[in-house]
Design an enzyme around this catalytic site. Sequence first.
Site, PDB file in Angstrom:
ATOM      1  N   GLY A  39      36.503  37.705  43.664  1.00  0.00           N
ATOM      2  CA  GLY A  39      35.049  37.862  43.698  1.00  0.00           C
ATOM      3  C   GLY A  39      34.386  36.755  44.487  1.00  0.00           C
ATOM      4  N   ASP A  59      38.496  33.691  33.051  1.00  0.00           N
ATOM      5  CA  ASP A  59      39.630  34.572  33.328  1.00  0.00           C
ATOM      6  C   ASP A  59      39.873  35.436  32.098  1.00  0.00           C
ATOM      7  OD1 ASP A  59      42.111  35.765  33.731  1.00  0.00           O
ATOM      8  OD2 ASP A  59      43.027  33.987  34.616  1.00  0.00           O
ATOM      9  N   VAL A  60      39.743  36.751  32.243  1.00  0.00           N
ATOM     10  CA  VAL A  60      39.822  37.636  31.074  1.00  0.00           C
ATOM     11  C   VAL A  60      41.228  37.738  30.491  1.00  0.00           C
ATOM     12  CG1 VAL A  60      37.855  39.019  31.798  1.00  0.00           C
ATOM     13  CG2 VAL A  60      40.156  39.735  32.470  1.00  0.00           C
ATOM     14  N   ASN A 102      42.570  41.959  25.627  1.00  0.00           N
ATOM     15  CA  ASN A 102      41.530  41.044  25.144  1.00  0.00           C
ATOM     16  C   ASN A 102      40.176  41.735  25.030  1.00  0.00           C
ATOM     17  OD1 ASN A 102      43.219  38.806  24.876  1.00  0.00           O
ATOM     18  ND2 ASN A 102      42.812  38.065  26.945  1.00  0.00           N
ATOM     19  N   TYR A 148      49.989  47.151  40.948  1.00  0.00           N
ATOM     20  CA  TYR A 148      48.623  47.642  40.760  1.00  0.00           C
ATOM     21  C   TYR A 148      48.618  48.998  40.052  1.00  0.00           C
ATOM     22  CZ  TYR A 148      43.807  48.979  41.928  1.00  0.00           C
ATOM     23  OH  TYR A 148      42.483  49.369  41.864  1.00  0.00           O
TER      24      TYR A 148
END
Length: 329
Positions: A39, A59-60, A102, A148
């Site tokens: 981003g 950071d998730v 999470n 991915y």
Amino acid sequence: MSQKRVLITGAAGFLGSHLCDRFLAEGYFVIGMDNFITGDSKNLAHLSSNSSFLFIQHDVTNFINIEGDLDYILHFASPASPIDYLKIPIQTLKVGSLGTHNLLGLAKAKEARLLIASTSEVYGDPLVHPQTEDYYGNVNTIGPRGVYDEAKRFQESITMAYHRFHGLETRIVRIFNTYGPRMRLNDGRVIPAFMGQALRGEDLTVFGDGIQTRSFCYVTDQVEGIYRLLLSDYANPVNIGNPHEITIKDFAEEIISLTGTTQKVIYKDLPVDDPMQRQPDITLAKNLLGWEPKVGRAEGMKKTYDYFKNLTEAELHKSEHKDFSNYNK
């Protein structure tokens, strides 16, 4: 009535930043979250003085704590271009698995509805055309693109598990190729790659023989579809994309015509597992959401070109040299 609150992960990305704009326009309090791996803070700079916007750098894949209530969570944190996820394959897998876990836990604790951003890549190199939501796909789990594709397929699976086992309110959008302002010029996807080459006076690179197809959806149409899906009562995946298909070779010629440049098209070897066809069947989105794209490719590409041609020379020639080593652990 109190102001509804929404958390948007990947907020500094292309789609994430446009979603922040949309929810703010709808009157929500928006919490944007991003760790800036892919981003860019400039995508959110125009929101810095907005009292209904809060940004959290995080950071998730690590534990997430949000103060106060949440009504909705939109999980858009993930590398989305081949250049990115081939550089950071482990982080790509982690954000789709640990990050999603999470956020599911956060949604459960906050009693919030969670929408996850899946992708047309779950269909792999499809044997069914156009792709319908009930098609299971043709994916190479151990190929370079598998990091991915499988991250997104797992993301869908764990989301549905939480929906079925915990009764969590969840939504799954399968996003097809989307374009518009704020795309990163050097991220390897078709439109910014062609635009960058045209603006730099380089020949346009087509991989393979150029007969592979893509279907491009303008960002405002994509955001509208996502917004409608979030507020719907439907938990299974929904394709959101533009069904108007074009070959990559023909699209390259469109870019040359649009930009008024004199470059030619050159051809290189097709990357491993690059899909030959990509076209959404949007029957479900039409029937369920009353949604279909409104912006034609000529109009959308003009807006996108206007954005790219106003970049500075430094931005136009910028290369990605970020050290990703810490994200592949």
